[in-house]
Design a protein around this motif. Structure first.
Motif: not given
Length: 187
Positions: A148-150, A130-131, A135-137
């Motif tokens: 944060a995603t990593g 979900g994150l 965030l990357l979208g």
């Protein structure tokens, strides 16, 4: 399917409560106000405290996912993670025209570490996916979005490496089979 009325009642109450909480946080996060970042920080802090409270519990066979409130066991990630995703999204929108916010990375780090320590692989993976999509979208992608995603993906992988010693319960792990046994419309 043999699931007690108490469990049905708890699930319905939890689902309704979570829907109301997330709707309130979502509506509040869209309002333009000078105090909005402080409000978002307060909501994120409350959700993180709920997640961290699981680590203070002795747990069941080393698994600490629930916070007891009287006779009810709250599944902390089930309540906190949707709220945290809404807050992170709101913080990301709020900071769109500003310098990258490390608050998002800090919130994600605390949540991800708590999920890895519980361990709760399914919730950790759901949070990371979900994150990442949120965030990357968005454009422009910032360094803090990738960090944060990593962190969330790394914690979910760590949670996956820790075997879950708890036996499965039919109304959770076997939900598809139970739905199919009651008829095609339920499936």
């Amino acid at each position: 399917s043999g699931v007690s009325a108490v469990i049905w009642g708890q699930q319905l109450a939890a689902g309704l409560s979570l829907t109301l909480i997330c709707t309130g946080v979502s509506v509040a996060s869209r309002r333009r106000s000078r105090g909005r970042p402080a409000t978002l920080a307060f909501v994120a802090g409350a959700a993180l405290l709920l997640l961290l409270a699981t680590l203070l519990q002795p747990g069941v066979e080393g698994v600490r996912r629930w916070v007891p409130i009287g006779p009810v066991q709250l599944h902390a990630a089930f309540i906190a993670l949707p709220v945290l995703l809404i807050v992170v999204g709101a913080l990301r929108r709020h900071d769109a025209d500003r310098q990258p916010s490390w608050i998002i990375a800090a919130v994600v780090t605390v949540a991800a570490v708590a999920l890895a320590l519980q361990p709760d692989a399914s919730q950790a993976i759901a949070f990371a996916v979900g994150l990442a999509s949120m965030l990357l979208g968005q454009r422009p992608r910032r360094t803090t979005d990738w960090i944060a995603t990593g962190i969330a993906l790394g914690a979910s992988l760590l949670a996956l490496t820790r075997p879950d010693p708890l036996d499965g319960v039919p109304h959770v792990e076997g939900i598809i089979r139970l739905a199919a046994s009651t008829g095609t419309p339920w499936l």
